[in-house]
Design a protein around this motif. Structure first.
Motif, PDB file in Angstrom:
ATOM      1  N   ASP A 149       0.762  64.736  10.939  1.00 57.40           N
ATOM      2  CA  ASP A 149      -1.303  65.452  11.539  1.00 57.40           C
ATOM      3  C   ASP A 149      -0.177  65.400  12.627  1.00 57.40           C
ATOM      4  O   ASP A 149      -0.063  64.327  14.199  1.00 57.40           O
ATOM      5  CB  ASP A 149      -1.564  63.818  11.041  1.00 57.40           C
ATOM      6  CG  ASP A 149      -2.820  63.672  11.438  1.00 57.40           C
ATOM      7  OD1 ASP A 149      -3.592  64.909  12.582  1.00 57.40           O
ATOM      8  OD2 ASP A 149      -3.924  62.811  11.015  1.00 57.40           O
ATOM      9  N   SER A 151      -2.710  65.256  15.081  1.00 57.32           N
ATOM     10  CA  SER A 151      -3.616  64.269  15.635  1.00 57.32           C
ATOM     11  C   SER A 151      -3.002  63.207  16.531  1.00 57.32           C
ATOM     12  O   SER A 151      -3.285  63.110  17.857  1.00 57.32           O
ATOM     13  CB  SER A 151      -5.193  63.983  14.565  1.00 57.32           C
ATOM     14  OG  SER A 151      -5.054  63.597  13.793  1.00 57.32           O
ATOM     15  N   LEU A 152      -2.212  62.727  15.621  1.00 54.14           N
ATOM     16  CA  LEU A 152      -1.011  61.621  16.714  1.00 54.14           C
ATOM     17  C   LEU A 152      -0.795  62.311  17.490  1.00 54.14           C
ATOM     18  O   LEU A 152      -0.901  61.288  18.301  1.00 54.14           O
ATOM     19  CB  LEU A 152      -0.162  61.213  15.102  1.00 54.14           C
ATOM     20  CG  LEU A 152      -0.441  60.931  14.330  1.00 54.14           C
ATOM     21  CD1 LEU A 152       0.541  60.800  13.043  1.00 54.14           C
ATOM     22  CD2 LEU A 152      -1.333  59.668  14.251  1.00 54.14           C
ATOM     23  N   GLU A 190      -2.122  64.513  19.934  1.00 52.77           N
ATOM     24  CA  GLU A 190      -3.191  64.205  20.928  1.00 52.77           C
ATOM     25  C   GLU A 190      -3.926  62.771  20.650  1.00 52.77           C
ATOM     26  O   GLU A 190      -3.181  62.741  22.509  1.00 52.77           O
ATOM     27  CB  GLU A 190      -3.690  64.853  19.970  1.00 52.77           C
ATOM     28  CG  GLU A 190      -3.997  66.713  19.672  1.00 52.77           C
ATOM     29  CD  GLU A 190      -4.690  67.234  18.929  1.00 52.77           C
ATOM     30  OE1 GLU A 190      -5.176  68.818  19.010  1.00 52.77           O
ATOM     31  OE2 GLU A 190      -5.934  66.420  18.722  1.00 52.77           O
ATOM     32  N   ALA A 191      -3.398  62.464  19.784  1.00 53.84           N
ATOM     33  CA  ALA A 191      -4.254  60.492  20.390  1.00 53.84           C
ATOM     34  C   ALA A 191      -3.236  59.951  21.126  1.00 53.84           C
ATOM     35  O   ALA A 191      -3.471  59.742  22.190  1.00 53.84           O
ATOM     36  CB  ALA A 191      -4.165  59.587  18.709  1.00 53.84           C
ATOM     37  N   ALA A 192      -1.487  60.644  21.158  1.00 53.51           N
ATOM     38  CA  ALA A 192      -0.388  59.709  22.538  1.00 53.51           C
ATOM     39  C   ALA A 192      -0.835  60.781  23.588  1.00 53.51           C
ATOM     40  O   ALA A 192      -0.083  59.387  24.566  1.00 53.51           O
ATOM     41  CB  ALA A 192       0.391  60.205  21.405  1.00 53.51           C
ATOM     42  N   ALA A 196       0.519  59.323  27.105  1.00 59.26           N
ATOM     43  CA  ALA A 196       1.805  59.040  26.540  1.00 59.26           C
ATOM     44  C   ALA A 196       2.090  61.168  27.482  1.00 59.26           C
ATOM     45  O   ALA A 196       1.744  62.010  26.933  1.00 59.26           O
ATOM     46  CB  ALA A 196       2.688  59.771  25.111  1.00 59.26           C
ATOM     47  N   PRO A 202       4.502  64.458  27.043  1.00 61.48           N
ATOM     48  CA  PRO A 202       4.983  65.637  25.776  1.00 61.48           C
ATOM     49  C   PRO A 202       6.472  64.586  24.995  1.00 61.48           C
ATOM     50  O   PRO A 202       6.344  64.327  23.963  1.00 61.48           O
ATOM     51  CB  PRO A 202       5.291  66.713  26.008  1.00 61.48           C
ATOM     52  CG  PRO A 202       3.898  67.481  27.314  1.00 61.48           C
ATOM     53  CD  PRO A 202       3.958  65.907  28.383  1.00 61.48           C
ATOM     54  N   THR A 260       7.655  61.601  26.074  1.00 60.22           N
ATOM     55  CA  THR A 260       7.263  60.187  25.598  1.00 60.22           C
ATOM     56  C   THR A 260       6.665  60.060  24.286  1.00 60.22           C
ATOM     57  O   THR A 260       6.949  59.294  23.264  1.00 60.22           O
ATOM     58  CB  THR A 260       6.429  59.528  26.494  1.00 60.22           C
ATOM     59  OG1 THR A 260       6.491  59.255  28.133  1.00 60.22           O
ATOM     60  CG2 THR A 260       6.394  57.923  26.449  1.00 60.22           C
ATOM     61  N   ALA A 261       6.076  61.179  24.007  1.00 64.02           N
ATOM     62  CA  ALA A 261       4.744  61.576  22.820  1.00 64.02           C
ATOM     63  C   ALA A 261       5.715  61.450  22.070  1.00 64.02           C
ATOM     64  O   ALA A 261       5.782  61.031  20.302  1.00 64.02           O
ATOM     65  CB  ALA A 261       4.238  62.223  22.844  1.00 64.02           C
ATOM     66  N   SER A 311       7.711  57.893  20.919  1.00 58.05           N
ATOM     67  CA  SER A 311       7.566  57.228  20.623  1.00 58.05           C
ATOM     68  C   SER A 311       7.013  57.624  19.028  1.00 58.05           C
ATOM     69  O   SER A 311       6.736  57.033  18.332  1.00 58.05           O
ATOM     70  CB  SER A 311       6.648  56.901  21.826  1.00 58.05           C
ATOM     71  OG  SER A 311       5.297  57.654  22.104  1.00 58.05           O
ATOM     72  N   VAL A 312       6.373  58.837  18.429  1.00 51.42           N
ATOM     73  CA  VAL A 312       5.564  59.150  17.841  1.00 51.42           C
ATOM     74  C   VAL A 312       6.346  59.795  16.372  1.00 51.42           C
ATOM     75  O   VAL A 312       6.591  59.863  15.292  1.00 51.42           O
ATOM     76  CB  VAL A 312       3.936  59.495  17.894  1.00 51.42           C
ATOM     77  CG1 VAL A 312       3.248  60.314  17.215  1.00 51.42           C
ATOM     78  CG2 VAL A 312       3.383  59.180  18.827  1.00 51.42           C
ATOM     79  N   PRO A 372      10.541  59.070  15.848  1.00 50.86           N
ATOM     80  CA  PRO A 372      10.442  57.785  15.059  1.00 50.86           C
ATOM     81  C   PRO A 372       9.837  58.228  13.141  1.00 50.86           C
ATOM     82  O   PRO A 372      10.456  57.855  12.223  1.00 50.86           O
ATOM     83  CB  PRO A 372       9.112  56.857  14.978  1.00 50.86           C
ATOM     84  CG  PRO A 372       9.157  56.933  16.176  1.00 50.86           C
ATOM     85  CD  PRO A 372       9.601  58.311  16.482  1.00 50.86           C
ATOM     86  N   LEU A 373       8.649  58.859  13.194  1.00 51.71           N
ATOM     87  CA  LEU A 373       7.891  59.153  11.886  1.00 51.71           C
ATOM     88  C   LEU A 373       8.717  60.491  11.128  1.00 51.71           C
ATOM     89  O   LEU A 373       8.386  60.368   9.899  1.00 51.71           O
ATOM     90  CB  LEU A 373       6.589  60.123  12.062  1.00 51.71           C
ATOM     91  CG  LEU A 373       5.597  59.178  12.217  1.00 51.71           C
ATOM     92  CD1 LEU A 373       4.340  59.940  12.858  1.00 51.71           C
ATOM     93  CD2 LEU A 373       5.062  58.061  11.459  1.00 51.71           C
ATOM     94  N   ALA A 402       7.663  44.358   5.682  1.00 51.29           N
ATOM     95  CA  ALA A 402       5.468  44.675   6.338  1.00 51.29           C
ATOM     96  C   ALA A 402       4.866  44.463   6.151  1.00 51.29           C
ATOM     97  O   ALA A 402       4.517  44.413   4.292  1.00 51.29           O
ATOM     98  CB  ALA A 402       6.363  45.975   6.789  1.00 51.29           C
TER      99      ALA A 402
END
Lengths: 287, 380
Positions: free
Chosen positions: A182, A184-185, A187-189, A194, A196, A198-199, A202-203, A206-207, A287
């Motif tokens: 997504d 928007s994830l 964008e949220a970061a 964050a 670019p 770092t984003a 961190s996003v 891992p995804l 989890a």
């Protein structure tokens, strides 16, 4: 009912052939046709005897050629997988972030090599890498080297061949997992401060772990058993298990030992994957 | 036109010409090829406001919001937030946080990690992040959910987590893109009031994008109605409802009956509008800047019309009609009435008593009437 279809598929095309190979690995080689002794025999008193010969497995342990070949295969597969990952990730990311018309073109280019025979493409690499091949001539002409590089028949040539051949198998699963992320994830970061880079770490990264895992398995597993590339591009030192298997089977005509080699290879590959799956499932449950 | 509007809000910085706007948008446009998503918009938003951008899909409201947080760059114009020009400030450096329509929670992180993400980016020490996350989760009534993953939460819970995450860094400005859009009606109403209370308590400026006019009316200090990339009207909810400046706005917000007519009398204290569509000369009890003969529209809200079997005792604004349809809605009843002019109008009447003797019903002739200040005269 639906689950039965893949089950039947696995049974017919995987389990039964494996059972055949496994049975073979437990028999004794012989100069005969087929070149091994039957497992079950009726003696003259009408008693059925099973002969299970696990000596083939001990033989593999005895001769460090096999252990060395396994280790070498693992090393080459691991290094190739890492190189494939490092090369494929930026490509997959660029394709996933391209606009949809460019994206299709780029995907086409990734798949395009499959339209030519794999063998032909490996032979083409011989033409590129050999002492008076394209690469050396180009480098000499540019004046970057004054002596042709000896690439052919080294591990380097094997790595080049493997990475080239298996790159699409890494790109495609990575692309699939990246393209469905997504937007928007990110964008949220960014919104939360964050940069670019770092984003990404961190996003995005891992995804994309499922894609990384799938691509790595798709590269690692076939590379361990790879035979053609090391045979054509590698030197005599590039001993991989696929080559050992080939020579046991065709040169030595020792089908039982070749089967034992294949069985061990399968165990060596499947067991870590199963452990990984179990660990993942435990993780999900927690989890 | 809006001078006699009574606003429930104590401070109205937009009425004070010396007040300094917190967000100053000047001549902003965003074009996608030939499409003008946002077209030359000027807008001032003041500190502490709960400002709603209201519009249908494709009206440009979301594009305007995205330019505020820096995900989209304007084709022309400037945005100033708190006196600072935002033109070349990337999203990660803006004093702005956003709550996304999809919530955009990081699926691989638990609730606490999600809420603390922005704080961690600022390099806040771990212990401090933990206590701030606790505080935020308590604020949105999500204590004890820190270890859950987003996919283990309900829609309402996700909304709360997204809100907590967006508020974590104590932004001066919070942007909310359809914040309640994914919630069901009951939850939406509850959350509306919580959102308002939170905004009041924290004093953060909220800019909310929504297509739901009811939501905008409930939440907002002011509403900007957007259409085709332009601002059709910027006013308080009451003014937008009672004093729409165009047929579009009147029709967009709530139900309305529109009568076309021509100005027949234009006096200081009243004007008259001859409307064949309504079948009478409409009497308007105040002056309107217009010229005789000018074509104008009269907008009349359904709840401002009375219906009765007997002719009401008033000199103006009475027409006859036939009840076509009655819909009982619980708190009120909706009537569709065919006027003798042929025009069908909508009238709502509150159900004041539980049992009504002989209520007005289908196919009955009724007198339709309204006061001389019930409707609005619109030039466009």
């Amino acid at each position: 009912m639906v689950i039965a279809i893949p089950m039947i598929w696995l049974l017919v095309f995987f389990l039964i052939p494996f059972a055949v190979v496994f049975k073979l690995s437990l028999s004794e080689a012989a100069i005969a046709r087929p070149p091994y002794l039957p497992m079950m025999t009726w003696d003259e008193e009408g008693i059925l005897t099973f002969v299970l010969n696990i000596g083939n497995y001990f033989y593999l342990l005895d001769d460090d050629l096999y252990i060395f070949a396994y280790m070498q295969s693992m090393k080459i597969a691991l290094v190739s997988t890492v190189i494939c990952l490092l090369v494929a990730y930026p490509m997959a990311l660029a394709i996933a972030r391209a606009n949809s018309s460019t994206r299709n073109l780029l995907l086409m280019l990734v798949i395009l090599p499959f339209w030519t025979s794999f063998l032909l493409r490996v032979y083409a690499w011989i033409g590129i890498l050999k002492t008076n091949g394209l690469l050396n001539n180009a480098l000499l002409w540019l004046g970057l080297i004054d002596q042709p590089l000896a690439i052919m028949q080294t591990d380097l040539a094997v790595y080049i061949g493997i990475v080239y051949t298996y790159l699409p198998f890494m790109i495609l699963p990575l692309y699939t997992s990246l393209v469905k992320q997504d937007e928007s994830l990110l964008e949220a970061a960014a919104d939360l401060g964050a940069r670019p880079v770092t984003a990404f770490f961190s996003v995005t990264l891992p995804l994309s772990f499922p894609g990384i895992a799938a691509g790595s398995l798709l590269v690692f597993i076939p590379v361990v058993g790879e035979f053609v590339i090391p045979a054509l591009l590698g030197g005599p030192d590039t001993l991989m298990i696929g080559r050992v298997l080939w020579s046991e089977f065709f040169s030595n005509r020792d089908w039982p030992v070749a089967s034992a080699v294949a069985t061990v290879m399968l165990v060596v590959l499947v067991v870590p994957i199963m452990l990984l799956r179990l660990a993942q499932q435990a993780d999900e449950k927690k989890a | 036109m809006t001078t006699d509007a009574i606003s429930p809000f104590i401070s109205e910085p937009w009425t004070d010409p010396s007040a300094k706007p917190f967000i100053r948008i000047r001549g902003i446009s965003r074009h996608f090829g030939a499409v003008k998503a946002v077209d030359n918009v000027d807008l001032d938003i003041y500190k502490g406001e709960l400002f709603c951008l209201l519009g249908g899909s494709g009206s440009g409201k979301t594009t305007l919001l995205r330019m505020l947080c820096g995900f989209d760059n304007p084709t022309a114009g400037t945005i100033e937030i708190d006196g600072q020009d935002m033109s070349h400030v990337p999203p990660y450096k803006r004093p702005v946080n956003m709550m996304f329509q999809s919530y955009a929670l990081f699926p691989h992180m638990n609730v606490a990690k999600n809420v603390g993400y922005g704080l961690a980016r600022d390099g806040m020490p771990k212990a401090q992040i933990n206590s701030r996350v606790e505080e935020l989760l308590a604020m949105v009534q999500m204590e004890g959910f820190g270890a859950r993953k987003p996919n283990q939460l309900s829609g309402g819970q996700r909304q709360r987590v997204a809100l907590a995450r967006a508020l974590a860094k104590k932004p001066k400005l919070l942007l909310l893109d359809e914040p309640l859009g994914a919630l069901d009606k009951k939850l939406r109403e509850e959350t509306q009031f919580e959102l308002m209370k939170l905004q009041e308590d924290l004093g953060v400026t909220f800019v909310v994008v929504t297509h739901d006019q009811e939501e905008a009316m409930t939440l907002a200090t002011r509403i900007a109605v957007m259409v085709d990339g332009k601002l059709a009207q910027v006013s308080t909810p009451r003014d937008v409802y009672e004093y729409p400046n165009s047929r579009f706005v009147a029709d967009f917000i709530g139900g309305v009956n529109l009568f076309e007519g021509r100005v027949t009398a234009d006096e200081e204290n009243h004007m008259k509008l001859q409307s064949p569509e309504a079948g009478l000369e409409i009497h308007v009890g105040h002056g309107v800047s217009c010229s005789p003969g000018q074509r104008m529209w009269y907008a009349l809200r359904p709840e401002k019309i009375r219906i009765a079997r007997d002719r009401p005792d008033q000199p103006h604004n009475v027409v006859e009609g036939m009840v076509e349809e009655v819909a009982y809605m619980g708190s009120l009843s909706v009537y569709r009435i065919n006027l003798d002019s042929g025009k069908q109008i909508k009238v709502t009447q509150p159900n004041l008593d539980r049992a009504q003797d002989n209520p007005i019903s289908w196919d009955q002739r009724v007198y339709v009437s309204w006061g001389s200040s019930a409707g609005v005269v619109l030039p466009t």
